[in-house]
Design a protein around this motif. Structure first.
Motif, mmCIF file in Angstrom:
data_model
loop_
_atom_site.group_PDB
_atom_site.id
_atom_site.type_symbol
_atom_site.label_atom_id
_atom_site.label_comp_id
_atom_site.label_asym_id
_atom_site.label_seq_id
_atom_site.Cartn_x
_atom_site.Cartn_y
_atom_site.Cartn_z
ATOM 1 N N GLN A 18 0.812 -1.214 0.000
ATOM 2 C CA GLN A 18 0.000 0.000 0.000
ATOM 3 C C GLN A 18 0.852 1.273 0.000
ATOM 4 O O GLN A 18 0.431 2.310 -0.510
ATOM 5 C CB GLN A 18 -0.964 0.039 1.186
ATOM 6 C CG GLN A 18 -0.345 0.381 2.534
ATOM 7 C CD GLN A 18 -0.306 -0.811 3.446
ATOM 8 O OE1 GLN A 18 -0.306 -1.947 2.970
ATOM 9 N NE2 GLN A 18 -0.270 -0.580 4.741
ATOM 10 N N HIS A 19 2.077 1.214 0.536
ATOM 11 C CA HIS A 19 2.917 2.413 0.577
ATOM 12 C C HIS A 19 3.390 2.796 -0.821
ATOM 13 O O HIS A 19 3.455 3.988 -1.166
ATOM 14 C CB HIS A 19 4.095 2.183 1.517
ATOM 15 C CG HIS A 19 3.675 2.000 2.946
ATOM 16 N ND1 HIS A 19 3.301 3.050 3.749
ATOM 17 C CD2 HIS A 19 3.524 0.875 3.694
ATOM 18 C CE1 HIS A 19 2.961 2.598 4.947
ATOM 19 N NE2 HIS A 19 3.093 1.272 4.940
ATOM 20 N N TRP A 42 1.704 1.988 -3.532
ATOM 21 C CA TRP A 42 0.489 2.419 -4.209
ATOM 22 C C TRP A 42 0.128 3.849 -3.812
ATOM 23 O O TRP A 42 -0.268 4.657 -4.664
ATOM 24 C CB TRP A 42 -0.651 1.461 -3.874
ATOM 25 C CG TRP A 42 -1.957 1.808 -4.521
ATOM 26 C CD1 TRP A 42 -2.302 1.624 -5.831
ATOM 27 C CD2 TRP A 42 -3.096 2.422 -3.890
ATOM 28 N NE1 TRP A 42 -3.584 2.073 -6.048
ATOM 29 C CE2 TRP A 42 -4.091 2.562 -4.881
ATOM 30 C CE3 TRP A 42 -3.369 2.840 -2.598
ATOM 31 C CZ2 TRP A 42 -5.340 3.121 -4.604
ATOM 32 C CZ3 TRP A 42 -4.616 3.400 -2.317
ATOM 33 C CH2 TRP A 42 -5.577 3.540 -3.322
ATOM 34 N N LEU A 43 0.287 4.202 -2.533
ATOM 35 C CA LEU A 43 -0.007 5.560 -2.085
ATOM 36 C C LEU A 43 0.913 6.568 -2.771
ATOM 37 O O LEU A 43 0.475 7.630 -3.210
ATOM 38 C CB LEU A 43 0.139 5.660 -0.564
ATOM 39 C CG LEU A 43 -0.952 4.965 0.262
ATOM 40 C CD1 LEU A 43 -0.546 4.889 1.731
ATOM 41 C CD2 LEU A 43 -2.297 5.689 0.124
ATOM 42 N N LEU A 65 -7.246 0.552 -6.698
ATOM 43 C CA LEU A 65 -6.660 -0.493 -5.867
ATOM 44 C C LEU A 65 -7.077 -1.882 -6.333
ATOM 45 O O LEU A 65 -6.278 -2.830 -6.293
ATOM 46 C CB LEU A 65 -7.076 -0.280 -4.405
ATOM 47 C CG LEU A 65 -6.394 -1.178 -3.382
ATOM 48 C CD1 LEU A 65 -4.900 -0.892 -3.303
ATOM 49 C CD2 LEU A 65 -7.046 -1.011 -2.012
ATOM 50 N N TRP A 122 -3.682 4.901 10.077
ATOM 51 C CA TRP A 122 -3.742 4.869 8.618
ATOM 52 C C TRP A 122 -3.674 6.282 8.039
ATOM 53 O O TRP A 122 -2.885 6.558 7.131
ATOM 54 C CB TRP A 122 -5.024 4.175 8.165
ATOM 55 C CG TRP A 122 -5.425 4.459 6.758
ATOM 56 C CD1 TRP A 122 -6.434 5.289 6.338
ATOM 57 C CD2 TRP A 122 -4.818 3.957 5.558
ATOM 58 N NE1 TRP A 122 -6.516 5.318 4.975
ATOM 59 C CE2 TRP A 122 -5.533 4.504 4.462
ATOM 60 C CE3 TRP A 122 -3.765 3.093 5.300
ATOM 61 C CZ2 TRP A 122 -5.215 4.226 3.146
ATOM 62 C CZ3 TRP A 122 -3.441 2.801 3.976
ATOM 63 C CH2 TRP A 122 -4.152 3.359 2.919
ATOM 64 N N GLY A 140 -0.243 5.784 6.712
ATOM 65 C CA GLY A 140 -0.461 4.725 5.727
ATOM 66 C C GLY A 140 -0.201 3.333 6.267
ATOM 67 O O GLY A 140 -0.200 2.357 5.515
ATOM 68 N N ASP A 160 -4.836 -6.384 4.328
ATOM 69 C CA ASP A 160 -5.369 -6.141 2.982
ATOM 70 C C ASP A 160 -6.872 -5.889 3.010
ATOM 71 O O ASP A 160 -7.400 -5.101 2.212
ATOM 72 C CB ASP A 160 -5.050 -7.314 2.058
ATOM 73 C CG ASP A 160 -3.597 -7.303 1.589
ATOM 74 O OD1 ASP A 160 -2.980 -6.227 1.583
ATOM 75 O OD2 ASP A 160 -3.077 -8.377 1.233
ATOM 76 N N LEU A 200 -7.294 -2.379 4.210
ATOM 77 C CA LEU A 200 -6.866 -1.476 3.145
ATOM 78 C C LEU A 200 -7.967 -1.289 2.106
ATOM 79 O O LEU A 200 -8.253 -0.162 1.678
ATOM 80 C CB LEU A 200 -5.603 -2.036 2.482
ATOM 81 C CG LEU A 200 -5.128 -1.341 1.196
ATOM 82 C CD1 LEU A 200 -4.753 0.110 1.476
ATOM 83 C CD2 LEU A 200 -3.958 -2.107 0.587
ATOM 84 N N GLN A 201 -8.602 -2.367 1.699
ATOM 85 C CA GLN A 201 -9.615 -2.278 0.648
ATOM 86 C C GLN A 201 -10.811 -1.441 1.089
ATOM 87 O O GLN A 201 -11.372 -0.693 0.289
ATOM 88 C CB GLN A 201 -10.050 -3.681 0.230
ATOM 89 C CG GLN A 201 -8.984 -4.435 -0.545
ATOM 90 C CD GLN A 201 -9.382 -5.868 -0.823
ATOM 91 O OE1 GLN A 201 -10.003 -6.161 -1.838
ATOM 92 N NE2 GLN A 201 -9.043 -6.776 0.069
ATOM 93 N N ALA A 225 -9.490 2.432 1.677
ATOM 94 C CA ALA A 225 -9.278 3.096 0.389
ATOM 95 C C ALA A 225 -10.560 3.128 -0.428
ATOM 96 O O ALA A 225 -10.878 4.130 -1.082
ATOM 97 C CB ALA A 225 -8.176 2.383 -0.384
ATOM 98 N N HIS A 258 3.260 8.031 3.456
ATOM 99 C CA HIS A 258 3.584 6.629 3.240
ATOM 100 C C HIS A 258 4.977 6.351 3.790
ATOM 101 O O HIS A 258 5.703 7.265 4.184
ATOM 102 C CB HIS A 258 3.503 6.270 1.747
ATOM 103 C CG HIS A 258 4.336 7.159 0.871
ATOM 104 N ND1 HIS A 258 3.808 8.228 0.176
ATOM 105 C CD2 HIS A 258 5.657 7.150 0.575
ATOM 106 C CE1 HIS A 258 4.761 8.834 -0.510
ATOM 107 N NE2 HIS A 258 5.907 8.194 -0.280
#
Length: 497
Positions: A108-109, A111-112, A123, A419, A423, A436, A439-440, A443, A452
């Protein structure tokens, strides 16, 4: 003193899951006796599961395809949340990994950072399960196009009543005895307070050493006899009613559950082989029963095949899931609405916990306390995950506005703050939902992180852009090589009609 007899009060999914597991694991050593009344209906609307159900079925040695044929089952790769942030917006909480970590830094970092630089896709593009689900595809086993692509974890949709009947046959074939009858009274020991027997309406007495309360919302033993108490969580999860109604299916069944936001709650849509399961969960403070039924009726997937079934509930948990020599399972232990398909999992987890902590007799207080501690932790963390969906909404109706302003549990607020500021997502002990999964939803519902991990900045810009472009291409190529969900069912586990 040796544990000789376990009495299960109530059938349904909880009762027969317990009977099947205990009969399979210890039926040669301990007598398992289930008491139920055919005159008492079961809730039986929990038809979507999470991947842990496969572990339960495997522990029993069930043939997966035979089980799916018997229950009208389909495959489930995740849950799509439609309209939770905006009317036409959809995101998915899909099973399995999101992206690939690089060294010690979670995906995720990267992706951020890539999002901030405009080189990241949505995502869901980085989750193999979501790519396959959106394409209507299904596969078991190793990937087809590249070894580096993750396998597809999956769960099931199935008819809960057919599943209970399937497990009943399994359990009785392994020595579990069953008595038909309505429980009229509960006998207790005058000195210890333990339950000693169930007295049925015909006068029959069913004695035992350990009792499992699977009597649903009535909670005849844990609450009716032992008054264990109930912790009300409706200040965080305000929906208190539901109406369920099956309908004919239309088109190929989707390999995922849909949770569709409505003005004062949400609607589930669960595709089975022989029908679609539909239901509307709602808050009675913001809509009437008639209005809620009209919303469901106007949004059925096909023609109705049964009458609407209203349900009333209070979200929360029993203050003691194990009191004296009674363990509450399923709805008797508490209720967390089916937004993330956790109802059947909580039964499964309780059975596994009970087997690990199976007592000698009399039951040691320390054993009860440890069971209750583990149960409380699991339910509280699932509760927090469900609350997040309501709090992080983007809708304008009064119900949803009220959800956005609620005061959150400290445990959830800490996770959101971590978060937002860094992040970072952490998973404490044996929380059910993974990083995960959090995260989903975070986000997907627009809860943004302001920073991040600094190591994510060490990758050159071109390499980061290539990384973010390559993964979706690999996943789409894999999905294109997979069978359609409909053809996969037809080949392996089509229901005999």
């Amino acid at each position: 003193m040796t544990l000789k007899t376990i009495v299960i009060a109530g059938g349904g999914t909880a009762g027969w899951m317990a009977a099947a597991a205990l009969g399979h694991l210890m039926g040669e050593h301990i007598r398992i006796h289930l008491v139920e009344s055919e005159a008492i209906g079961t809730v039986g609307v929990g038809e979507a599961t999470i991947p842990q159900i496969r572990l339960f079925n495997q522990a029993l040695g069930l043939d997966e395809d035979a089980f799916l044929r018997a229950t009208g089952g389909t495959f489930k790769l995740g849950i799509a949340f439609d309209g939770w942030t905006a009317p036409r917006h959809s995101y998915m909480h899909a099973f399995g990994d999101v992206g690939r970590d690089v060294g010690p830094v979670p995906f995720q970092h990267y992706w951020l950072r890539a999002q901030a630089e405009g080189v990241a896709g949505p995502l869901g593009d980085y989750c193999m399960n979501e790519v396959a689900a959106r394409a209507g595809r299904m596969h078991r086993g190793a990937p087809l196009t590249a070894r580096t692509i993750p396998a597809i974890p999956y769960a099931f949709h199935f008819d809960a009543n057919l599943y209970a009947a399937y497990l009943r046959r399994f359990a009785q074939n392994r020595g579990v005895s069953r008595t038909e009858g309505r429980i009229a009274a509960v006998e207790r020991d005058g000195e210890s307070g333990d339950v000693t027997a169930l007295v049925l309406d015909g006068g029959e007495r069913v004695a035992g050493d350990l009792f499992l309360d699977c009597t649903g919302f009535r909670a005849l033993l844990i609450e009716g006899a032992l008054q264990a108490g109930y912790e009300d969580w409706s200040r965080w999860l305000p929906c208190d009613r539901a109406v369920a109604q099956p309908s004919t299916g239309t088109g190929a069944p989707l390999p995922y559950t849909r949770a569709i936001a409505r003005s004062a709650g949400w609607q589930w849509r669960i595709p089975l082989q022989h029908r679609t399961g539909n239901g509307h969960v709602y808050c009675s403070a913001f809509t009437s029963d008639d209005e809620a039924m009209a919303v469901l009726a106007g949004n059925l997937d096909g023609e109705p095949t049964g009458d609407p079934r209203p349900l009333r509930f209070v979200t929360g948990r029993r203050r003691k899931a194990w009191s004296h020599n009674v363990v509450a399972l399923g709805l008797a232990s508490g209720f967390l609405e089916p937004l993330e398909s956790t109802s059947i999992h909580l039964i499964q987890a309780a059975i596994a916990r009970l087997v690990k902590l199976l007592p000698a007799m009399p039951v040691a207080a320390a054993l009860r306390s440890e069971y209750n501690r583990q149960t409380d932790f699991e339910m509280e963390r699932i509760r927090d995950f469900l609350i997040l969906h309501y709090w992080a909404n983007g809708r304008e109706e009064p119900f949803w506005q009220a959800c956005r302003t609620m005061a959150l549990p400290d445990s959830l607020q800490a996770k959101i703050d971590l978060w937002r500021e860094t992040g970072v997502i952490t998973r404490e002990h044996e929380e059910l939902f993974t990083e995960d999964g959090w995260l989903q939803v975070l986000a997907g519902q627009g809860v943004t992180a302001r920073s991040h991990h600094p190591l994510a900045d060490t990758i050159p810009d071109a390499d980061l852009a290539e990384y973010m472009e390559t993964l979706p291409l690999l996943y789409r190529r894999e999905a294109g090589a997979l069978a359609t969900h409909e053809s996969f069912i037809a080949r392996h586990c089509a229901m005999r009609r």
